[in-house]
Every structure is written in C-alpha cells, then in structure tokens.
Design a protein around this motif. Structure first.
Motif, short mmCIF file in Angstrom:
data_model
loop_
_atom_site.label_atom_id
_atom_site.label_comp_id
_atom_site.label_asym_id
_atom_site.label_seq_id
_atom_site.Cartn_x
_atom_site.Cartn_y
_atom_site.Cartn_z
N GLY A 47 0.78 -1.23 0.00
CA GLY A 47 0.00 0.00 0.00
C GLY A 47 0.81 1.28 0.00
O GLY A 47 0.24 2.37 0.13
N THR A 48 2.13 1.18 -0.13
CA THR A 48 2.96 2.37 -0.21
C THR A 48 2.47 3.26 -1.36
O THR A 48 2.36 2.80 -2.50
N ALA A 49 2.17 4.50 -1.07
CA ALA A 49 1.62 5.40 -2.07
C ALA A 49 2.66 5.73 -3.14
O ALA A 49 3.87 5.80 -2.86
N ALA A 50 2.18 5.95 -4.34
CA ALA A 50 3.08 6.32 -5.44
C ALA A 50 3.81 7.62 -5.14
O ALA A 50 5.01 7.76 -5.44
N THR A 51 3.12 8.57 -4.53
CA THR A 51 3.76 9.85 -4.21
C THR A 51 4.88 9.67 -3.18
O THR A 51 5.90 10.37 -3.24
N GLU A 52 4.70 8.72 -2.27
CA GLU A 52 5.77 8.43 -1.30
C GLU A 52 6.96 7.81 -1.99
O GLU A 52 8.12 8.14 -1.70
N MET A 53 6.70 6.91 -2.92
CA MET A 53 7.78 6.27 -3.67
C MET A 53 8.56 7.32 -4.46
O MET A 53 9.79 7.29 -4.53
N LYS A 54 7.84 8.24 -5.06
CA LYS A 54 8.49 9.31 -5.82
C LYS A 54 9.36 10.17 -4.90
O LYS A 54 10.50 10.51 -5.26
N ALA A 55 8.85 10.51 -3.73
CA ALA A 55 9.59 11.34 -2.79
C ALA A 55 10.85 10.62 -2.30
O ALA A 55 11.92 11.23 -2.17
N LEU A 56 10.72 9.33 -2.00
CA LEU A 56 11.87 8.56 -1.54
C LEU A 56 12.96 8.46 -2.60
O LEU A 56 14.16 8.59 -2.30
N SER A 57 12.56 8.24 -3.83
CA SER A 57 13.55 8.14 -4.90
C SER A 57 14.22 9.49 -5.15
O SER A 57 15.44 9.56 -5.37
N LYS A 58 13.44 10.54 -5.11
CA LYS A 58 14.00 11.88 -5.31
C LYS A 58 14.97 12.23 -4.20
O LYS A 58 16.04 12.80 -4.45
N ALA A 59 14.62 11.87 -2.97
CA ALA A 59 15.50 12.16 -1.83
C ALA A 59 16.83 11.42 -1.95
O ALA A 59 17.89 11.93 -1.56
N ALA A 60 16.77 10.20 -2.50
CA ALA A 60 17.98 9.40 -2.65
C ALA A 60 18.78 9.82 -3.88
O ALA A 60 19.97 9.50 -3.99
N GLY A 61 18.12 10.50 -4.82
CA GLY A 61 18.80 10.90 -6.04
C GLY A 61 18.84 9.82 -7.09
O GLY A 61 19.77 9.78 -7.91
N VAL A 62 17.82 8.94 -7.09
CA VAL A 62 17.75 7.90 -8.11
C VAL A 62 16.48 8.09 -8.94
O VAL A 62 15.53 8.73 -8.50
N ARG A 63 16.48 7.51 -10.14
CA ARG A 63 15.34 7.58 -11.03
C ARG A 63 14.66 6.21 -11.09
O ARG A 63 15.34 5.18 -11.18
N ILE A 64 13.35 6.19 -11.08
CA ILE A 64 12.60 4.95 -11.24
C ILE A 64 12.45 4.69 -12.74
O ILE A 64 11.67 5.37 -13.41
N ALA A 65 13.21 3.74 -13.24
CA ALA A 65 13.20 3.45 -14.67
C ALA A 65 11.92 2.74 -15.08
O ALA A 65 11.34 3.05 -16.12
N THR A 66 11.50 1.77 -14.28
CA THR A 66 10.30 1.00 -14.61
C THR A 66 9.59 0.54 -13.36
O THR A 66 10.16 0.48 -12.27
N ILE A 67 8.31 0.20 -13.56
CA ILE A 67 7.60 -0.66 -12.62
C ILE A 67 7.43 -2.00 -13.32
O ILE A 67 7.01 -2.09 -14.46
N ASN A 68 7.77 -3.04 -12.65
CA ASN A 68 7.78 -4.40 -13.18
C ASN A 68 6.80 -5.24 -12.35
O ASN A 68 7.07 -5.53 -11.21
N ALA A 69 5.57 -5.56 -12.84
CA ALA A 69 5.18 -5.51 -14.24
C ALA A 69 3.67 -5.70 -14.31
O ALA A 69 3.02 -6.16 -13.36
N LEU A 70 3.11 -5.42 -15.51
CA LEU A 70 1.74 -5.83 -15.82
C LEU A 70 1.81 -7.25 -16.34
O LEU A 70 2.32 -7.50 -17.43
N GLN A 71 1.31 -8.20 -15.54
CA GLN A 71 1.37 -9.61 -15.91
C GLN A 71 0.24 -9.98 -16.87
O GLN A 71 -0.83 -9.37 -16.87
#
Length: 271
Positions: A47-71
């Motif tokens: 249930g981690t929110a997408a906005t939280e994931m974005k904030a965490l990645s931005k704080a770390a200085g990394v880019r989310i290349a993909t979400i894996n996956a639509l099965q």
C-alpha cells in the motif's frame, strides 16, 4: 564501445524497504532502479503510495526506470484493462518512465495466429493508456517453452504493425534470450536489458528457471558478456539492470559488495 550503464531491479534485494533499496543503488554508484508490484510484504503490495515512492527516490537521487510488471498483458480482458490503468496511474504518480509488460506464461495462448492476434489487441488497447500518462511500455518476451510470447522478433513485428514504435520497446533479458535460442538482437527497438547469470553446471537449458538466476560471474553459462558486447556494439545505449531471482542472492548479507563485484567482472571482460 561505450561502457554499460547499470541499474538494479528490486528483486535482487526484495527484503529491503524502498528507501534502503534506493540507498543501495546510490552506494553502487547507480542512478536508475526498477521497482516491482509483486513483492509480498513490501512496496507496492503493502500500500505504499506512489507519491511516497516518488519522494523517496527523489531524496535518494535515483530515477525509477520502470515498474515491473503488468502480468499476462497479452490476455486482454476488462480485468486486465483495469489492472493496466491502475498500474499506469501508479507509475505516472511515482515518476516512473516505463511499465514492463509480461506475457502469459502458463502454456495457453500459444497457437499460430492466436499469439499474434492477442498481442496486437493488447498493444493497441495499451497504447492510449500509456501515452496519456507519458509512459513507455516495455514488452518482455520470455524464453520458456510454455510462454505465449517467446520471440522478440514476433514482438517487434507486432509493434511495427500497430505503428507503436514511439510507445513500445523491447526488454532484452539475457536469461530469456538464451533460453529462447533467438539469435537476433534488436538494439534500436530495445528499451531495457535485464541481466542475470546461471552458474549451476548440472541444470539443462530446458530446466532453467528463475531460482537458478544469480549474479553474473566467471561461471556464467548464459553468455552475458557476449550478449552485452553485441548490444553495445550494435548501438544500444540504455540500461543493463540486474535481475537475479535466486534466493541465495536475495538473502546476501552484503549485496553491495556482491553486485559491485559482478559489475567489475563484466566491465573487465568487456575490456
């Protein structure tokens, strides 16, 4: 020949929470990560929110290349459409660049004509969903004999047929490429490369499965270095993302050291 640009898939360390996973990438000197929607007890399932994931990645200085996956993406149903919209919304809000698309892999949908029809139907339906959210779709053929989409060539032909080159790219997975026995590379249409090795000397190619997939080293049987070299020599400039599924890798006490050693070995062999 340029050096490969490495990334890391969360399946390599599925027990790390997102923030720790992102920090691992930073420690490895990587700027790109892949997150997943199939890690029980972890993001995104918890249930981690997408906005939280974005904030965490931005704080770390990394880019989310993909979400894996639509099965089962090439089994297009109202349920699949709902899943695709939900996951695409999450990817957009998390700041991801692409959504990985994984085909049916249970022995169904394999007949001649049926495969192509199902694939084109799904790609056609997915295109507006992805394009309206600024996402790419990364189609990942699987090398298993039971898979409904083994061939990158077949996927490339379908993408061309629907005029989808601006929206869809291929995933070249070194494990699946070896299993499928398909000699062709499609560097211009490739958006992502997944890398993993198989070192078990006893397992046959037909019996290789995800739990055999480890980090690439001198005992690799899949020809990872040759595949990486071929892609680079043919002009591929995208990411090479570590995607080992073996439990022995996932539970390593010092994943940074092991992954760093694998990167160094690959670079040394590439010269």
């Amino acid at each position: 020949m340029a050096a490969p640009i490495f990334a890391i898939n969360h399946i390599a360390t599925p027990y790390l929470r997102p923030a720790a996973f992102f920090q691992l990438a930073v420690a490895l000197g990587l700027r790109d990560v892949e997150i997943r929607n199939d890690l029980g007890g972890n993001a995104i399932i918890d249930g981690t929110a997408a906005t939280e994931m974005k904030a965490l990645s931005k704080a770390a200085g990394v880019r989310i290349a993909t979400i894996n996956a639509l099965q089962r993406f090439n089994e297009w149903t109202p349920e699949r459409e709902h899943e695709a919209i939900e996951l695409a919304d999450y990817a957009r809000d998390a700041g991801a660049a692409a959504l990985v698309l994984v085909p049916v892999n249970d022995g169904t949908g394999q007949e001649e004509g049926e495969r192509e029809t199902n694939l084109r139907k799904a790609l056609t339906a997915l295109r507006p969903i992805l394009e309206s959210r600024g996402l790419l779709g990364f189609v990942e053929p699987l090398g298993f004999e039971i898979c409904s989409l083994r061939s990158k060539g077949e996927a490339a032909h379908a993408i061309e047929a629907i005029g989808g080159k601006a929206c869809f790219k291929l995933v070249h997975d070194t494990f699946h490429h070896h299993l499928a026995g398909e000699p062709e590379f499609f560097p211009d249409l490739t958006g992502l490369v997944h890398i993993s090795g198989v070192t078990d000397p006893h397992v046959s190619i037909d019996d290789m499965r995800d739990p055999h997939r480890v980090l690439v080293d001198e005992n690799d049987r899949l020809g990872n270095v040759d595949q990486i070299r071929a892609l680079l020599n043919q002009g591929y400039k995208g990411l090479f993302s570590f995607e080992p599924f073996a439990e022995e890798v996932q539970k390593m006490a010092d994943p940074a050291r092991a992954i760093s050693a694998s990167m160094a070995w690959i670079n040394t062999r590439l010269g």
